[in-house]
Design an enzyme around this catalytic site. Structure first.
Site, PDB file in Angstrom:
ATOM      1  CB  CYS A   1      -0.904  -0.009   1.233  1.00 51.81           C
ATOM      2  SG  CYS A   1      -2.043   1.380   1.258  1.00 51.81           S
TER       3      CYS A   1
ATOM      4  CB  CYS B   1      -1.361   3.685   8.163  1.00 54.84           C
ATOM      5  SG  CYS B   1      -2.363   4.366   6.810  1.00 54.84           S
TER       6      CYS B   1
ATOM      7  CB  CYS C   1     -15.907  -6.879   6.200  1.00 55.69           C
ATOM      8  SG  CYS C   1     -17.238  -6.678   7.357  1.00 55.69           S
TER       9      CYS C   1
ATOM     10  CB  CYS D   1     -18.901  -4.467   5.040  1.00 56.57           C
ATOM     11  SG  CYS D   1     -17.875  -3.113   5.679  1.00 56.57           S
TER      12      CYS D   1
ATOM     13  CB  CYS E   1     -18.378   0.426   9.024  1.00 56.59           C
ATOM     14  SG  CYS E   1     -17.287  -0.474  10.139  1.00 56.59           S
TER      15      CYS E   1
HETATM   16  N1  SAM Z   1      -6.658   0.721   3.034  1.00 51.39           N
HETATM   17  C1  SAM Z   1      -7.937   1.010   3.520  1.00 51.39           C
HETATM   18  C2  SAM Z   1      -7.961   2.098   4.556  1.00 51.39           C
HETATM   19  O1  SAM Z   1      -6.974   2.310   5.221  1.00 51.39           O
HETATM   20  O2  SAM Z   1      -9.006   2.718   4.713  1.00 51.39           O
HETATM   21  C3  SAM Z   1      -8.660  -0.217   4.062  1.00 51.39           C
HETATM   22  C4  SAM Z   1      -7.907  -1.274   4.847  1.00 51.39           C
HETATM   23  S1  SAM Z   1      -7.176  -0.750   6.379  1.00 51.39           S
HETATM   24  C5  SAM Z   1      -6.121  -2.115   6.758  1.00 51.39           C
HETATM   25  C6  SAM Z   1      -8.523  -0.824   7.533  1.00 51.39           C
HETATM   26  C7  SAM Z   1      -8.285  -0.445   8.953  1.00 51.39           C
HETATM   27  O3  SAM Z   1      -7.621  -1.486   9.646  1.00 51.39           O
HETATM   28  C8  SAM Z   1      -7.430   0.751   9.260  1.00 51.39           C
HETATM   29  O4  SAM Z   1      -8.114   1.956   9.099  1.00 51.39           O
HETATM   30  C9  SAM Z   1      -7.076   0.536  10.716  1.00 51.39           C
HETATM   31  O5  SAM Z   1      -8.029   1.158  11.550  1.00 51.39           O
HETATM   32  C10 SAM Z   1      -7.150  -0.990  10.868  1.00 51.39           C
HETATM   33  N2  SAM Z   1      -5.813  -1.550  11.147  1.00 51.39           N
HETATM   34  C11 SAM Z   1      -4.807  -1.724  10.271  1.00 51.39           C
HETATM   35  N3  SAM Z   1      -3.715  -2.239  10.859  1.00 51.39           N
HETATM   36  C12 SAM Z   1      -4.031  -2.389  12.174  1.00 51.39           C
HETATM   37  C13 SAM Z   1      -3.314  -2.861  13.305  1.00 51.39           C
HETATM   38  N4  SAM Z   1      -2.037  -3.242  13.214  1.00 51.39           N
HETATM   39  N5  SAM Z   1      -3.933  -2.890  14.505  1.00 51.39           N
HETATM   40  C14 SAM Z   1      -5.225  -2.481  14.601  1.00 51.39           C
HETATM   41  N6  SAM Z   1      -5.954  -2.034  13.562  1.00 51.39           N
HETATM   42  C15 SAM Z   1      -5.361  -1.967  12.361  1.00 51.39           C
HETATM   43 FE1  SF4 Z   2      -2.842   1.189   3.377  1.00 50.68          FE
HETATM   44 FE2  SF4 Z   2      -3.086   2.598   5.625  1.00 50.68          FE
HETATM   45 FE3  SF4 Z   2      -5.119   1.053   4.735  1.00 50.68          FE
HETATM   46 FE4  SF4 Z   2      -2.839  -0.029   5.723  1.00 50.68          FE
HETATM   47  S1  SF4 Z   2      -4.350   1.191   6.830  1.00 50.68           S
HETATM   48  S2  SF4 Z   2      -3.933  -0.690   3.918  1.00 50.68           S
HETATM   49  S3  SF4 Z   2      -1.284   1.398   4.959  1.00 50.68           S
HETATM   50  S4  SF4 Z   2      -4.276   2.851   3.747  1.00 50.68           S
END
Ligand code: SAM
Ligand code: SF4
Ligand code: DTB
Length: 352
Positions: free
Chosen positions: A59, A63, A103, A134, A194
């Protein structure tokens, strides 16, 4: 929800009020949260959502918590967008083991237009199995949101993750306002929202309060509010973050329940690190949804049998999805699961 219940949902929460809730004695806070919970929900029902990663890793976003960010070396195996047939197979298995919602998550900053036809097919096919749908695909334009909604997507997950003030410490490749803009596009396309966040990223209580104020003051409030406990991932900047005090995590659930009384609050990532007592406290505090799958997107989650055993011990029933022709099958599947857990000797036999 009757008119009086709807009218008592507030969208003018102030951070000081949320902080005052966090500061209540634990027992008083839990009593208040449980009292609110009982006005809006059956306290012995928990909704089950199964999660599947439909596109994994690489990605472009940074984050700091995420195993899927291309900015960190987490040793994760990348996978391109899954074939529709594979997704259907997983969705059918989720339905047969009793989930009411499926989801699908993609490690994208936002979907590319050329991926949309495949994504839309996934929605149509999963929906035709009688499951709620979802997706979480990153930022959406108005037009993309409209396409997803038209294909039958019920919910869109897009987390605010933390307070507006702390956001820049965690993510620099997009802004808090970008997140709000996508949530507005999801709403105006007619989908359910959500949106939640993560606890345990080094944020303070004022950030937890700030996150909940942002969520509660959305109008309407999100129907579903995932509260994740950080899963610490080696290779990410948050790998050595200190553990969250379990009672502080439970407080966050309780405050979310009080501020968003009619929303499903999901006890989300982090359950692998929680014992049964902590999960039971989370349900008492008003959590009424879980991810029910042996893997979240890329990290482990409790086994379905263990969840069913815990539900049995607590007298909790899985929330049934809106009645469809298949709902009898679903009930039969759940009874079968509980039966399997019993024969595996997982239940405590009170009779000796
Ligand atoms: N890429 C998209 C986004 O960020 O909106 C969708 C997938 S992203 C992995 C979805 C959510 O997973 C993130 O917004 C975060 O809140 C949660 N998440 C990701 N990594 C995590 C972790 N290590 N521990 C807890 N929650 C996590
Ligand atoms: Fe990408 Fe951030 Fe979503 Fe992880 S949480 S998949 S790094 S956008
Ligand atoms: C949410 O709030 N939590 C889920 C879901 N929405 C997409 C994701 C949790 C991911 C945990 C880390 C992983 O498994 O990769």
């Amino acid at each position: 929800m009757n008119n009086a219940e709807a009218a008592s949902i507030r969208h003018d929460w102030q951070r000081e009020e949320a902080l005052a809730l966090f500061d209540m004695p634990f027992n008083d806070l839990l009593f208040r949260a449980q009292s609110v919970h009982r006005r809006y929900f059956d306290p012995n029902e928990v909704q089950l959502s199964t999660l599947l990663s439909i596109k994994t890793g690489a990605c472009p976003e940074d984050c700091k918590y995420c195993p899927q960010s291309g900015h960190y070396n987490t040793g994760l195996e990348k996978e391109k967008l899954l074939e529709v047939d594979k997704v259907i197979e997983e969705a059918r298995a989720a339905r047969d083991s009793g989930a009411s919602r499926f989801c699908m998550g993609a490690a994208w900053r936002s979907p590319r237009d050329r991926d949309m036809p495949q994504v839309l097919r996934m929605i149509r096919e999963v929906k035709s199995l009688g499951l709620e749908t979802c997706m979480t695909l990153g930022m959406l334009t108005e037009n993309q949101a409209a396409q997803l909604s038209k294909a039958g997507l019920d919910y869109y997950n897009h987390n605010l993750d933390t307070s507006p003030e702390y956001y820049g410490e965690i993510i620099t490749t997009r802004t808090f306002q970008d997140r709000l803009d996508t949530l507005a596009n999801v709403r105006s396309a007619g989908m359910k929202v959500c949106a939640g966040g993560i606890i345990g990223m080094g944020e303070g209580e004022k950030d937890r309060a700030g996150l909940l104020v942002q969520l509660a003051n959305l109008s309407p409030q999100p129907e579903s509010v995932p509260i994740n406990m950080l899963v610490k991932i080696q290779g990410t900047p948050l790998e050595n973050e200190k553990d969250v005090d379990p009672f502080d995590f439970i407080r966050t659930i309780a405050v979310a329940r009080i501020m968003m009384p009619a929303s499903h609050v999901r006890l989300s990532a982090g359950r692998e690190e929680m014992n049964d007592q902590m999960q039971a406290l989370a349900f008492l505090a008003g959590a009424n949804s879980i991810f029910y799958c042996e893997k979240l997107l890329t990290t482990p989650n409790p086994q379905a049998n263990n969840d069913m055993t815990l539900f049995q011990r607590l007298g909790i029933r899985p929330e049934q999805r809106a009645v469809t022709e298949d709902s009898e099958d679903q009930e039969a599947a759940l009874l079968r699961k509980v039966g399997e857990a019993q024969t595996d000797g997982q239940f405590y036999n009170a009779a000796g």
